[in-house]
Scaffold this motif. Structure first.
Motif, PDB file in Angstrom:
ATOM      1  N   LEU B 202      35.913  44.638 119.761  1.00 57.80           N
ATOM      2  CA  LEU B 202      36.049  43.778 118.581  1.00 57.80           C
ATOM      3  C   LEU B 202      35.547  44.443 117.307  1.00 57.80           C
ATOM      4  N   ALA B 203      34.491  45.242 117.436  1.00 59.05           N
ATOM      5  CA  ALA B 203      33.897  45.873 116.248  1.00 59.05           C
ATOM      6  C   ALA B 203      34.902  46.736 115.498  1.00 59.05           C
ATOM      7  N   ARG B 204      35.942  47.203 116.191  1.00 56.08           N
ATOM      8  CA  ARG B 204      36.953  48.017 115.530  1.00 56.08           C
ATOM      9  C   ARG B 204      38.099  47.161 114.978  1.00 56.08           C
ATOM     10  N   GLN B 205      38.107  45.872 115.292  1.00 53.48           N
ATOM     11  CA  GLN B 205      39.119  44.976 114.727  1.00 53.48           C
ATOM     12  C   GLN B 205      38.648  44.372 113.412  1.00 53.48           C
ATOM     13  N   THR B 206      37.354  44.072 113.334  1.00 53.69           N
ATOM     14  CA  THR B 206      36.894  43.311 112.180  1.00 53.69           C
ATOM     15  C   THR B 206      35.393  43.432 111.991  1.00 53.69           C
ATOM     16  N   VAL B 207      34.962  43.255 110.754  1.00 59.11           N
ATOM     17  CA  VAL B 207      33.531  43.110 110.513  1.00 59.11           C
ATOM     18  C   VAL B 207      33.235  41.707 109.969  1.00 59.11           C
ATOM     19  N   ALA B 208      34.197  40.815 110.103  1.00 55.73           N
ATOM     20  CA  ALA B 208      33.966  39.424 109.710  1.00 55.73           C
ATOM     21  C   ALA B 208      32.843  38.847 110.570  1.00 55.73           C
ATOM     22  N   PRO B 209      32.077  37.871 110.036  1.00 54.46           N
ATOM     23  CA  PRO B 209      30.976  37.294 110.810  1.00 54.46           C
ATOM     24  C   PRO B 209      31.457  36.734 112.149  1.00 54.46           C
ATOM     25  N   SER B 210      32.652  36.165 112.156  1.00 53.61           N
ATOM     26  CA  SER B 210      33.305  35.756 113.412  1.00 53.61           C
ATOM     27  C   SER B 210      34.781  35.637 113.084  1.00 53.61           C
ATOM     28  N   LEU B 211      35.607  35.530 114.104  1.00 54.43           N
ATOM     29  CA  LEU B 211      37.042  35.379 113.845  1.00 54.43           C
ATOM     30  C   LEU B 211      37.335  33.998 113.269  1.00 54.43           C
ATOM     31  N   ALA B 212      36.509  33.022 113.644  1.00 53.75           N
ATOM     32  CA  ALA B 212      36.696  31.673 113.100  1.00 53.75           C
ATOM     33  C   ALA B 212      36.434  31.645 111.599  1.00 53.75           C
ATOM     34  N   HIS B 213      35.602  32.570 111.117  1.00 57.03           N
ATOM     35  CA  HIS B 213      35.337  32.632 109.682  1.00 57.03           C
ATOM     36  C   HIS B 213      36.580  33.004 108.884  1.00 57.03           C
ATOM     37  N   LYS B 214      37.553  33.619 109.555  1.00 59.87           N
ATOM     38  CA  LYS B 214      38.746  34.059 108.825  1.00 59.87           C
ATOM     39  C   LYS B 214      39.506  32.882 108.219  1.00 59.87           C
ATOM     40  N   GLY B 215      39.307  31.703 108.751  1.00 57.85           N
ATOM     41  CA  GLY B 215      40.013  30.528 108.237  1.00 57.85           C
ATOM     42  C   GLY B 215      39.762  30.268 106.765  1.00 57.85           C
TER      43      GLY B 215
END
Lengths: 328, 362
Positions: B202-215
């Motif tokens: 996952l660390a290579r997909q995103t540095v967002a706090p969580s994927l739910a934060h993307k909303g």
């Protein structure tokens, strides 16, 4: 008889309007197709007549537009989408190739996608980079897509109506340099359907095979050739997929000589496919190898150089001269 | 008045109603589902696990070409369909076989893709399950279209669109959330974050706090749940579905789970992760904890467990028997479904193949 003088743009607009009146599941959407009426005004007045639910602007994202059309079609709608310019359609390529084209086949005919992807296409309007691509070969190469390109005002109306009624997805290529071409037409008159080529001009000496934006160029070349004593037949393909082998081969057999005229780069293209399949089928009727007049194998040129790239009357006539005439 | 952050941001921690030891936790926002729902869910988890493991075995026996297992993710698989009505839609990916089967689709028809006799073997309209998507996130925009069509027709159906953590990096994930938000389409985007996209963490997909934060970037409310806690998932997904149905627009839910097995049988997970990372996740198993909770509450006795296991065994049997049967797909099918009206070119090619086959037989 209800003859009216219309531009191709107006005929396309009328086709959309009539289709939306005839069937309330027909939806029109894309970029700037609402209040503005499309950058070429093809959707002019549709939101006013049919409301925001039927003709609407979307976020600026072509994959989303085509992907949403897939879902709408899965759930009973007949979406017509506009890719604002040919080259702007590339972000939607995965949706077109992996889903639009394959859905019927992969679900054994259970999911049908009656989607029309309208694309203002090809050059000749002095458009800047990314506004003049001839992208038909990508689509014609993809099994499952039907690819249509009108060249006349009457065909623009008829083929768009037929495309919207078509049970499977259609890539509808609108030659943008012909948008403003005016013709006296009778829209109630029945034209041949999708998959049928027509002979636009009779001639016994050689056959010019053209589609979309090159049909008027071929007609002009035939006109000039006639003055010089050579009778050129002009075939307008109208539909690239399905390809009308029967009509095209009959035409070529009747003259024994042929030139294919297309704006797109020639390498690995619709034009090369035409040469291959006509040669395979008509070899013994041919008096000379089939020639092609196409765009060069280069990215579409900047406006000040496009005239060097586009098939011209002179290039067509030179190619015709090259068809091994015994008496020359 | 709630602030934008309160409305759109997920809980500080993934919602968990039953922890890995089977202990129940109160949550200010989410209530534990009814006992009978959890008991039914338990039986579905056991069945899902059995199907996963049976399918894996069938790959080793050469009856399936490949099987991307959801072993360990069964709570997500089952919850995704348990919260739906019959007229709602499910948009699954290639890893969501268990979800599709728990929706009621015939298991053998579900597995034609992986057996290799046809791409999509079931009728998507029968149980409102879209064909399994292989190109990542591409199905999410279709989900938006189906949901928008429902809204235009005045129906209150909801679309459950599944994707993985890797899929959230694709452009179509972004376009789908954005389109859904703009058109207020009733879609629940459900991300099973199992930490890996084949080998890439996952660390290579995103540095967002969580994927739910993307909303928040799309104005879509995000929430996250423990992906191995069926109770928490049912509560969170149930609420998301209810909100979407009520006209509140799309919802984004991320489940924190783990792919305890390799991507598929063709993958070698030892090349990119070690055992020490996997072991703790085995302790967080979704079945074990629900078993512990329900047993402790006296809701699951030996008889009930036995019944769940024999139902699962029966499902595995059906799978085994069905897939042991030899199938010989008809070569004419290669051409049959491409167009509504066959083109002359396709007719010619179909005739060519038929002729070739006839000559081979002679």
């Amino acid at each position: 008889m209800t003859h009216v003088k219309l531009t191709m743009a107006q005929a396309l607009n009328q086709a959309l309007r009539d289709a939306m009146r005839a069937d309330e599941t027909v939806l029109m959407f894309g970029e700037d197709v609402g209040a503005l009426g499309g950058v070429f005004r093809i959707t002019d007045g549709l939101t006013a007549e049919f409301g925001e639910d039927r003709c609407f602007d979307t976020p600026l994202a072509e994959s989303g537009i085509v992907g949403m059309a897939v879902g709408l079609a899965m759930n009973g709608m007949r979406p017509v989408v506009e890719m604002q310019f040919d080259a702007f359609g590339y972000p939607a390529f995965e949706q077109v190739v992996s889903h639009v084209a394959k859905m019927r086949n992969r679900t054994r005919g259970k999911v049908r996608l009656p989607i029309v992807i309208r694309t203002p296409y090809a050059g000749g309007i002095g458009g800047v980079e990314h506004h003049c691509d001839s992208s038909e070969s990508y689509y014609a190469h993809t099994p499952g897509l039907t690819v249509v390109a009108p060249a006349t005002v009457a065909d623009a109306y008829t083929l768009l109506r037929r495309a919207i009624e078509f049970p499977d997805p259609v890539i509808f290529l609108e030659p943008k340099k012909l948008y403003w071409a005016k013709e006296e037409v009778d829209l109630t008159e029945d034209q041949p359907g999708i998959g049928q080529a027509v002979v636009r001009r009779e001639g016994a000496d050689a056959t010019l095979i053209a589609y979309g934006p090159t049909v008027p160029v071929a007609m002009e070349a035939a006109h000039v050739a006639a003055a010089e004593g050579r009778q050129l037949q002009v075939v307008d393909l109208r539909s690239l997929v399905p390809f009308d082998d029967e009509a095209v081969c009959a035409a070529v057999r009747s003259t024994g000589r042929a030139v294919v005229v297309a704006e797109a780069s020639g390498f690995a293209s619709v034009s090369s496919e035409i040469v291959a399949r006509v040669t395979e089928r008509c070899f013994h009727s041919l008096a000379a190898p089939i020639r092609r007049v196409t765009g060069f194998d280069i990215p579409y040129p900047p406006p000040m150089l496009e005239r060097y790239h586009l098939p011209s009357v002179d290039r067509i006539l030179d190619a015709v001269d090259d068809l091994q005439w015994e008496d020359s | 008045m709630t602030t934008v952050e309160e409305r759109l941001l997920p809980s500080a921690e993934p919602v968990q109603l039953i922890d890995q030891n089977g202990v129940r936790h109160e949550h200010p926002q989410y209530r534990l589902p009814a006992d009978e729902v959890l008991v039914d869910g338990y039986a579905q988890l056991v069945k899902g696990r059995r199907i996963n493991d049976q399918a894996g075995a069938l790959v080793r026996q050469g009856r399936l070409a490949v099987y991307p297992s959801s072993h360990g993710q069964e709570a997500c698989q089952v919850a995704a369909t348990m919260v739906l009505r019959e007229d709602d839609w499910l948009f699954p990916t290639y890893r969501d076989t268990v979800s599709i089967i728990s929706r009621g689709v015939d298991p053998i028809e579900t597995l034609t893709l992986l057996r290799g006799d046809w791409h999509s073997g079931y009728d998507p309209y029968e149980h409102k399950v879209a064909p399994q998507a292989t190109p990542l996130a591409t199905q999410l925009v279709h989900a938006v279209g189906v949901a928008h069509a429902a809204r235009l027709k005045g129906e209150d159906t909801v679309v459950m669109a599944l994707c993985g953590d890797g899929g959230t990096s694709e452009g179509d994930f972004h376009e789908a959330l954005n389109f859904a938000a703009v058109f207020k389409a009733p879609v629940v985007f459900f991300i099973q974050n199992n930490e890996y996209a084949i080998s890439v963490p996952l660390a290579r997909q995103t540095v967002a706090p969580s994927l739910a934060h993307k909303g928040i970037g799309y104005g879509v409310p995000g929430e996250r749940a423990d992906g191995n806690d069926l109770a928490g998932l049912l509560a969170v997904l149930g609420q998301a579905v209810a909100k979407a149905r009520a006209g509140e627009g799309p919802q984004l839910v991320e489940a924190h789970t783990y792919r305890v097995q390799a991507h598929t049988n063709a993958d070698d997970a030892t090349r990119y992760r070690n055992e020490a990372e996997v072991t703790p996740w085995l302790e967080r198993d979704p079945i074990k904890r629900l078993d512990a909770y329900l047993s402790e509450q006296g809701l699951l006795d030996d008889n009930a467990k036995q019944a769940a296991e024999s139902a699962a065994e029966q499902a595995a049997d059906e799978l085994r028997v069905g897939l042991m049967e030899d199938v010989s797909p008809d070569p004419a099918d290669l051409f049959r479904y491409l167009h509504t009206t066959q083109t002359s070119q396709i007719k010619e090619q179909a005739a060519f193949l038929q002729d070739e086959l006839a000559r081979e037989e002679a």
